[in-house]
Design a protein around this motif. Structure first.
Motif, short mmCIF file in Angstrom:
data_model
loop_
_atom_site.label_atom_id
_atom_site.label_comp_id
_atom_site.label_asym_id
_atom_site.label_seq_id
_atom_site.Cartn_x
_atom_site.Cartn_y
_atom_site.Cartn_z
N GLN A 41 0.87 -1.17 0.00
CA GLN A 41 0.00 0.00 0.00
C GLN A 41 0.91 1.22 0.00
O GLN A 41 1.64 1.46 0.96
CB GLN A 41 -0.92 0.01 1.22
N PRO A 89 1.84 5.53 -1.42
CA PRO A 89 1.27 6.83 -1.81
C PRO A 89 0.93 6.82 -3.30
O PRO A 89 1.46 6.03 -4.08
CB PRO A 89 2.42 7.81 -1.50
N ALA A 90 0.03 7.70 -3.69
CA ALA A 90 -0.43 7.76 -5.08
C ALA A 90 0.74 7.97 -6.03
O ALA A 90 1.59 8.84 -5.80
CB ALA A 90 -1.46 8.88 -5.24
N GLY A 91 0.79 7.16 -7.08
CA GLY A 91 1.81 7.29 -8.10
C GLY A 91 3.06 6.48 -7.85
O GLY A 91 3.89 6.30 -8.75
N TRP A 92 3.23 5.96 -6.64
CA TRP A 92 4.40 5.15 -6.32
C TRP A 92 4.20 3.73 -6.84
O TRP A 92 3.07 3.26 -7.00
CB TRP A 92 4.66 5.12 -4.82
N GLU A 93 5.30 3.00 -7.07
CA GLU A 93 5.23 1.62 -7.54
C GLU A 93 6.19 0.75 -6.73
O GLU A 93 7.25 1.21 -6.30
CB GLU A 93 5.59 1.52 -9.02
N THR A 146 8.15 14.41 -6.87
CA THR A 146 7.58 14.14 -5.55
C THR A 146 8.16 15.13 -4.54
O THR A 146 9.38 15.31 -4.46
CB THR A 146 7.91 12.71 -5.09
#
Length: 284
Positions: A192, A194-198, A227
């Motif tokens: 899980q 943050p948005a945009g992380w992979e 970021t």
């Protein structure tokens, strides 16, 4: 003349003994399977009296209490469990401690038992009593504890914080350990972020880990461009159908050196332009 006494052949004696033992065994099994009867003709029975499960799983029994008397009765449900064990009696999904049954009627009761976390593998007796007035109906269930499913997810050093750079990739090492007493199969890893992380795991699935053994997993984390600097939270999970473990990371994002120099150049350029404009137009 005296007749010779004949001795039965050994094979006949063996067959007779085998038949006798079979009859005794059959009678004993039938006696165990028959619902315990009270003086009033009431009974307490279970579809399965013996269930095997792990220590951290719930033992679920389907039982039936029958009032064979000529009057309605309220039955108190009581038990005597080992220390640390928990039991719940449920009727139509509602937890109860007593139940009212009309004469000649039966009631299905679900019995849910949770073993103590410290329970050792083995067979445990679970005596249950339905008590009304002077009449007591007994039923003995069995819980066979086969061990514990337990999983832990951490890092080799135990450190759960890392510094990452905006627009870059970072590799982290995770350790998946079987901390129980039973083998763990088909363990999946997920995240899980943050948005945009992979995030990618190598391997992303572990077929089998024996008790007290562990496997190393390489986590590759990709931080998006632009970021903002600061602290971010990420959660990583190792799980299978029996258990799971989560670990929370604090990720401190720093801007890249190139981005810093570009920012400095932009600032200096802006200051130079302002200075030029003041020198050129300031006297007018």
């Amino acid at each position: 003349m005296l007749s010779r006494l004949s001795t039965p052949p050994l094979s006949v004696l063996r067959r007779t003994t085998l038949v006798f033992v079979s009859i005794i065994t059959f009678v004993h099994v039938r006696a165990q399977q028959s619902p315990p009867q009270s003086k009033s003709g009431s009974s307490f029975s279970a579809k399965l009296i013996n269930i095997e499960a792990a220590t951290n799983e719930t033992f679920r029994y389907s039982t039936t209490l029958r009032n064979g008397s000529d009057a309605a009765h309220v039955y108190d449900l009581q038990t005597n469990l080992p220390a640390g064990w928990i039991i719940a009696f449920k009727v139509e999904s509602s937890q109860v401690t007593s139940i009212n049954i009309d004469r000649g009627k039966s009631q299905d009761i679900s019995v849910e038992v949770n073993a103590s976390p410290e329970a050792r593998p083995g067979k445990y007796k679970i005596p249950i009593h339905a008590i009304t007035g002077k009449d007591t109906i007994a039923l003995t269930l069995e819980a066979v504890v086969k061990g514990t499913y337990s999983l832990s997810l951490t890092t080799p050093t135990g450190r759960l914080s890392e510094e990452v750079t905006s627009g870059s990739q970072k590799q982290l090492q995770l350790v998946v350990k079987n901390s129980g007493t039973l083998s763990l199969n088909n363990i999946n890893l997920s995240s899980q972020l943050p948005a945009g992380w992979e995030a990618t795991f190598e391997p992303s699935n572990i077929n089998d880990i024996k008790p007290s053994n562990s496997r190393n997993v390489i986590l590759t984390l990709k931080v998006p461009d632009k970021t903002l600097a600061g602290d971010y939270a990420a959660t990583f999970t190792a799980s299978n159908s029996s258990t799971n473990s989560q670990v929370a990371f604090r990720l401190a994002v720093k801007t890249s050196l190139l981005a810093g120099w570009i920012g400095m150049v932009v600032i200096l350029l802006a200051v130079g332009i302002v200075y030029y404009l003041i020198r050129k137009y300031g006297r007018r």
